[in-house]
Design an enzyme around this catalytic site. Structure first.
Site, short mmCIF file in Angstrom:
data_model
loop_
_atom_site.label_atom_id
_atom_site.label_comp_id
_atom_site.label_asym_id
_atom_site.label_seq_id
_atom_site.Cartn_x
_atom_site.Cartn_y
_atom_site.Cartn_z
N HIS A 284 -7.27 9.98 -2.35
CA HIS A 284 -6.77 9.96 -0.95
C HIS A 284 -7.76 10.65 -0.18
O HIS A 284 -8.01 9.84 0.55
CB HIS A 284 -5.23 10.67 -1.12
CG HIS A 284 -4.35 10.07 0.13
ND1 HIS A 284 -2.86 10.21 -0.43
CD2 HIS A 284 -4.23 9.62 1.48
CE1 HIS A 284 -2.15 9.15 0.85
NE2 HIS A 284 -3.49 9.04 2.00
N ASP B 73 0.68 -1.52 -0.04
CA ASP B 73 -0.10 0.08 0.32
C ASP B 73 0.77 1.18 -0.17
O ASP B 73 1.68 1.48 1.22
CB ASP B 73 -0.94 -0.38 1.47
CG ASP B 73 -1.75 0.99 0.78
OD1 ASP B 73 -2.60 1.14 0.37
OD2 ASP B 73 -1.59 2.02 1.86
N SER C 120 -10.96 7.02 -0.68
CA SER C 120 -10.28 7.06 1.00
C SER C 120 -10.72 7.31 1.44
O SER C 120 -11.05 9.02 1.78
CB SER C 120 -8.58 6.93 0.33
OG SER C 120 -8.18 6.55 2.21
N ASN C 121 -11.20 7.28 3.01
CA ASN C 121 -11.39 8.65 3.77
C ASN C 121 -13.05 9.52 3.79
O ASN C 121 -13.27 10.09 3.51
CB ASN C 121 -10.60 10.08 3.84
CG ASN C 121 -9.23 9.61 4.68
OD1 ASN C 121 -9.01 9.38 5.59
ND2 ASN C 121 -7.86 9.77 3.64
N GLY D 12 -3.41 1.56 15.55
CA GLY D 12 -4.22 2.49 16.49
C GLY D 12 -2.69 3.78 16.68
O GLY D 12 -2.75 4.23 15.74
N ARG E 178 8.75 -7.99 13.10
CA ARG E 178 7.43 -7.53 13.27
C ARG E 178 6.49 -7.05 11.92
O ARG E 178 5.60 -7.48 12.44
CB ARG E 178 7.58 -5.59 13.31
CG ARG E 178 6.13 -5.63 14.09
CD ARG E 178 5.52 -6.09 15.28
NE ARG E 178 6.53 -6.39 17.09
CZ ARG E 178 6.61 -4.74 17.12
NH1 ARG E 178 5.69 -4.01 17.06
NH2 ARG E 178 7.25 -5.10 18.16
N LYS F 257 -2.24 5.97 -4.22
CA LYS F 257 -3.01 7.35 -4.20
C LYS F 257 -3.33 8.49 -5.00
O LYS F 257 -2.29 8.64 -3.95
CB LYS F 257 -3.87 7.60 -2.96
CG LYS F 257 -3.69 6.03 -2.05
CD LYS F 257 -3.41 6.17 -0.26
CE LYS F 257 -3.52 5.34 0.01
NZ LYS F 257 -2.68 4.26 0.34
N SER G 206 5.71 -1.56 9.40
CA SER G 206 6.98 -1.21 10.28
C SER G 206 8.63 -1.26 9.44
O SER G 206 7.92 -2.02 8.10
CB SER G 206 6.81 -2.41 10.87
OG SER G 206 7.84 -3.19 11.64
N SER H 169 -4.03 2.86 9.75
CA SER H 169 -3.56 2.99 10.87
C SER H 169 -4.54 1.96 11.70
O SER H 169 -4.60 1.82 12.92
CB SER H 169 -3.87 4.51 11.30
OG SER H 169 -3.15 5.25 10.52
N ASN I 153 3.32 -9.18 11.42
CA ASN I 153 1.79 -8.61 11.49
C ASN I 153 1.32 -9.59 10.24
O ASN I 153 -0.30 -9.60 10.15
CB ASN I 153 1.66 -7.40 11.21
CG ASN I 153 2.78 -6.53 11.66
OD1 ASN I 153 1.72 -5.93 12.70
ND2 ASN I 153 3.41 -5.22 11.23
N SER J 245 1.49 5.28 15.62
CA SER J 245 1.97 6.31 14.11
C SER J 245 1.70 7.61 14.36
O SER J 245 2.04 8.48 13.66
CB SER J 245 1.03 5.75 12.88
OG SER J 245 1.67 4.62 13.00
N TYR K 150 3.29 10.19 -0.30
CA TYR K 150 4.38 9.37 0.94
C TYR K 150 5.72 9.44 1.05
O TYR K 150 6.16 9.38 1.36
CB TYR K 150 3.97 7.24 0.93
CG TYR K 150 2.98 7.39 1.75
CD1 TYR K 150 2.12 8.17 1.88
CD2 TYR K 150 2.71 5.82 1.66
CE1 TYR K 150 0.65 7.64 2.58
CE2 TYR K 150 1.38 5.31 1.94
CZ TYR K 150 0.09 6.34 2.47
OH TYR K 150 -0.83 5.98 3.15
#
Length: 344
Positions: free
Chosen positions: A124, A57, A180-181, A232, A289, A91, A284, A229, A293, A235, A62
């Site tokens: 985005h 992703d 998104s969003n 939670g 990790r 995005k 990560s 996220s 995940n 980040s 970014y």
């Protein structure tokens, strides 16, 4: 293919066991590239693919898509995977919402990634800002001076942007398109006029912001949901947008459930999402990790555990431009007073 049998097994699991119901071929667990540092992004992406990830992703905003592409290229060159094995999401940034700018932005992403197409291209944010040419600044970020100036809105109808996204899909440069969003209301509006239904709505979602009604609405319309996220608050500590009190890793309910299964709290958080049919894109830079995940199919939460986690919902949103964008408003402007309140 990898010489490591365990890596090969993880790779097989990522490709075949966990896929988003509404979007065949899209693994439920992906690698999030937000905040991935340029100096390590290539290695992180490569190691994730080597560990079995087949869903990456990314996003223009970014600022690391060249490095993401380099990691993908290395993995393909070593025979770990083929391009067809991968699901790559990117995005469209807020400054490219006008019809004529959408294909230019997508092509810039493809050039940076070194790919001929992306599997999924998302709008985005439902926020349109003044166009910034590539040669002026890329990525353009939020204001007229990166993230240090004034936010300059540009009133582009969302429908115009979506129609340009549909043209991208028709061109083959984006195999699937999505949003998104978006809230329920925003998505419902798109569904009234779209010729191509959004494949995915990517939203902030974690145990303290579960967005259950939005998830159920999307799924009822055949639109997949991806949680960004999904772990939670962590980040957002460095951004000053969360405190230790917001950290679900300290939650005794989650700690108890994790102990019961011999898993980490992070794995329980991810399992909660995938068990309700939501894909996740945790980030990560640690190989250990990253592998942890990915391991969310080796256990299942009981109905009681799912209910206990559902009861933890606080409605705690971290990534809210209605809050963080206020500092970019011109003095006396609406932006200075209310930011970009897309969730109001």
């Amino acid at each position: 293919m990898p010489d490591d049998p365990e890596a090969a097994n993880r790779s097989k699991m990522a490709r075949t066991t966990l896929e988003l119901k509404e979007v065949p071929g899209m693994s439920l667990v992906g690698l999030g590239c937000w905040k991935a540092e340029k100096g390590v992004t290539e290695s992180v992406v490569y190691e994730a693919i080597k560990a079995g990830y087949r869903h990456i992703d990314s996003a223009a905003d970014y600022g690391n898509e060249k490095e993401v592409g380099a990691g993908i290229k290395r993995a393909i060159a070593e025979g770990i995977c083929t391009r067809a094995d991968l699901w790559v999401t990117s995005k469209l940034w807020n400054t490219y919402h006008r019809r004529e700018h959408v294909p230019l932005a997508c092509q810039r992403t493809l050039d940076d990634l070194g790919l001929e197409y992306v599997d999924l291209y998302l709008i985005h944010f439902p926020i349109s800002l003044k166009f910034v040419p590539f040669e002026t600044r890329y990525p353009p970020e939020w204001t007229d001076n990166g993230n240090s100036g004034t936010l300059v809105p540009d009133p582009v109808p969302y429908r115009e942007t979506w129609e340009a996204m549909e043209e991208l899909k028709n061109s083959g440069k984006a195999k699937q398109i999505g949003v998104s969003n978006l809230t329920v209301q925003g998505l419902a509006e798109v569904l009234t006029y779209c010729k191509v239904k959004p494949a995915v709505n990517q939203v902030e979602s974690h145990v303290y912001l579960q967005q259950s009604s939005l998830v159920k609405f999307c799924q009822s319309q055949g639109v997949g949901v991806t949680a960004f996220s999904p772990l939670g608050a962590k980040s957002y500590f460095s951004l000053g947008m969360a405190t230790e009190a917001d950290d679900c890793f300290n939650d005794p309910v989650l700690q108890e459930i994790a102990k019961q299964h011999g898993k980490s709290v992070g794995q329980v958080c991810l399992r909660f999402q995938v068990q309700r049919g939501v894909s996740v894109v945790p980030k990560s830079q640690s190989v250990e990790r990253i592998c942890e995940n990915l391991d969310v199919s080796s256990f299942e939460l009981t109905a009681d555990e799912m209910q206990r986690i559902a009861a933890l919902d606080r409605g705690r949103r971290f990534n809210d431009p209605g809050n963080f964008a206020r500092g970019w408003g011109a003095p006396g402007s609406a932006v200075a007073e209310i930011g970009c309140p897309i969730y109001a």
